[in-house]
Scaffold this motif. Structure first.
Motif, mmCIF file in Angstrom:
data_model
loop_
_atom_site.group_PDB
_atom_site.id
_atom_site.type_symbol
_atom_site.label_atom_id
_atom_site.label_comp_id
_atom_site.label_asym_id
_atom_site.label_seq_id
_atom_site.Cartn_x
_atom_site.Cartn_y
_atom_site.Cartn_z
ATOM 1 N N GLY A 150 94.016 45.299 26.110
ATOM 2 C CA GLY A 150 93.162 44.167 25.782
ATOM 3 C C GLY A 150 93.482 42.954 26.625
ATOM 4 O O GLY A 150 92.588 42.225 27.060
ATOM 5 N N ALA A 151 94.774 42.745 26.874
ATOM 6 C CA ALA A 151 95.167 41.605 27.700
ATOM 7 C C ALA A 151 94.606 41.735 29.111
ATOM 8 O O ALA A 151 94.153 40.749 29.701
ATOM 9 C CB ALA A 151 96.685 41.489 27.734
ATOM 10 N N THR A 166 91.820 43.314 30.236
ATOM 11 C CA THR A 166 90.387 43.017 30.366
ATOM 12 C C THR A 166 90.106 41.548 30.060
ATOM 13 O O THR A 166 89.302 40.910 30.736
ATOM 14 C CB THR A 166 89.534 43.897 29.428
ATOM 15 N N THR A 167 90.801 41.021 29.059
ATOM 16 C CA THR A 167 90.551 39.618 28.706
ATOM 17 C C THR A 167 90.986 38.687 29.828
ATOM 18 O O THR A 167 90.267 37.748 30.176
ATOM 19 C CB THR A 167 91.288 39.260 27.407
ATOM 20 N N ALA A 206 91.133 39.325 32.931
ATOM 21 C CA ALA A 206 90.230 39.470 34.074
ATOM 22 C C ALA A 206 88.924 38.730 33.834
ATOM 23 O O ALA A 206 88.502 37.913 34.650
ATOM 24 C CB ALA A 206 89.953 40.951 34.340
#
Lengths: 187, 187
Positions: free
Chosen positions: A156-157, A159-160, A162
DNA sequence: GACCTCCGAGAACGGTCGTTCTCGGCTCTG
DNA sequence: CAGAGCCGAGAACGACCGTTCTCGGAGGTC
């Protein structure tokens, strides 16, 4: 120039271009120009563009695996520190200028639906990451469920960070991981 | 056939095809065949393929926003349940046959590097999701940091469920979320 | 029936793609 | 120097892309 060096030159350029622009958006001629290797040589090294993509992903997988190992090793022997090392690694990565998310996730989104080999490589990469996390957790006497949850935070980190262009995602992921680890130790 | 219906028919087909195969992999002719709308009409409705992509994403954003709202409303008034509703929604989604990850993440990976409008729409979508989570958290007297961490779990679950083809990601994300919420309430 | 308008099917167009081939110059060997 | 092999630059090729255009038939109106 050795054959192996040429191969690396091509993969260097391909990795950079594909990562920055996506796979389909980069043509063979742009790759040739950036790599400084003629089309003839490129096609002597790789049967087709698809094989270059696969080779780029394979190499990236090996690099990620070894930098993860290094980060955990450097974190010492403390259970907390070892498991949290991955988020420090992520934070460092997120702060690099060219960061544009996880190349494997990007590859899966763009090509996973039509190219089974890419889908397989990406799947194996993520499975490997989950296994590493499970191993680190086990070495600290922590459950594989916790490891899986920690890997969800890491994904999650990525994609977030980015999409929102925000390296803070790593810090929040680490903060959440600390809470989860503490709760797991308490039980 | 009304103009608005035609538009929806085109967007229905585009959404399905783009999601399954990626954006560049789907040509206008395949879209025409699947939508059952002639190229002439399609280009009367949309100036270019890029605009279809943008319209698909915008519509998907609205649909996601409303189903998130619905899920939270149906969860009642309990603070826990409202915040956990999103993971139940995810689990349901992950179990659908065609599930292939978050269309916005996929779009960002494939087009974000070359198409600023797509990058903007995706960024806004994720920012909106984070804001919704922050709002739900605030309504339950919980911090925005917690909300951010819960959204990291949701994002990680989406990519993991897609790549590993494993709906369990939603359940693990929810389990982690419960721990984080409990810890947040305790402090 | 004669005329007009509309629209779908599909050809056409210019461009780009991945891949292969040609050509001309370079280097090495004898 | 002669000859042979090698290789880079770039043309060539067929396929396909997004976009536009043409053509001919369907349907409505007098």
């Amino acid at each position: 120039m050795e054959k192996i060096d040429l191969r690396e030159k091509v993969l260097d350029a391909a990795e950079k271009l594909y990562y920055a622009k996506g796979f389909t958006a980069v043509g063979m001629d742009e790759l040739r120009a950036t790599a400084g290797v003629s089309l003839k040589r490129i096609y002597a090294l790789f049967p087709a563009k698809t094989d270059i993509i696969a080779a780029v992903l394979q190499r990236k997988h090996n690099e990620w695996e070894s930098s993860l190992h290094r980060a955990v090793l450097e974190a010492g022997t403390d259970a907390h520190a070892r498991l949290l090392a991955v988020y420090n690694l992520l934070e460092q990565w997120f702060c690099s200028e060219e960061f544009r998310g996880c190349a494997f996730i990007n590859a899966f989104g763009e090509l996973g639906g039509t190219n089974p080999e890419v889908a397989r490589i990406v799947k194996e990469h993520k499975a490997d990451f989950q296994m590493q996390m499970a191993k680190f957790a086990k070495e600290s006497g922590l459950s594989s469920e916790l490891a899986y949850q920690l890997s969800l935070l890491a994904e999650g980190a990525q994609t977030t960070a980015a999409i929102s262009a925000d390296p803070q995602a790593a810090i929040q992921a680490r903060a959440a991981a600390e809470v989860l680890i503490a709760a797991s130790l308490r039980s």
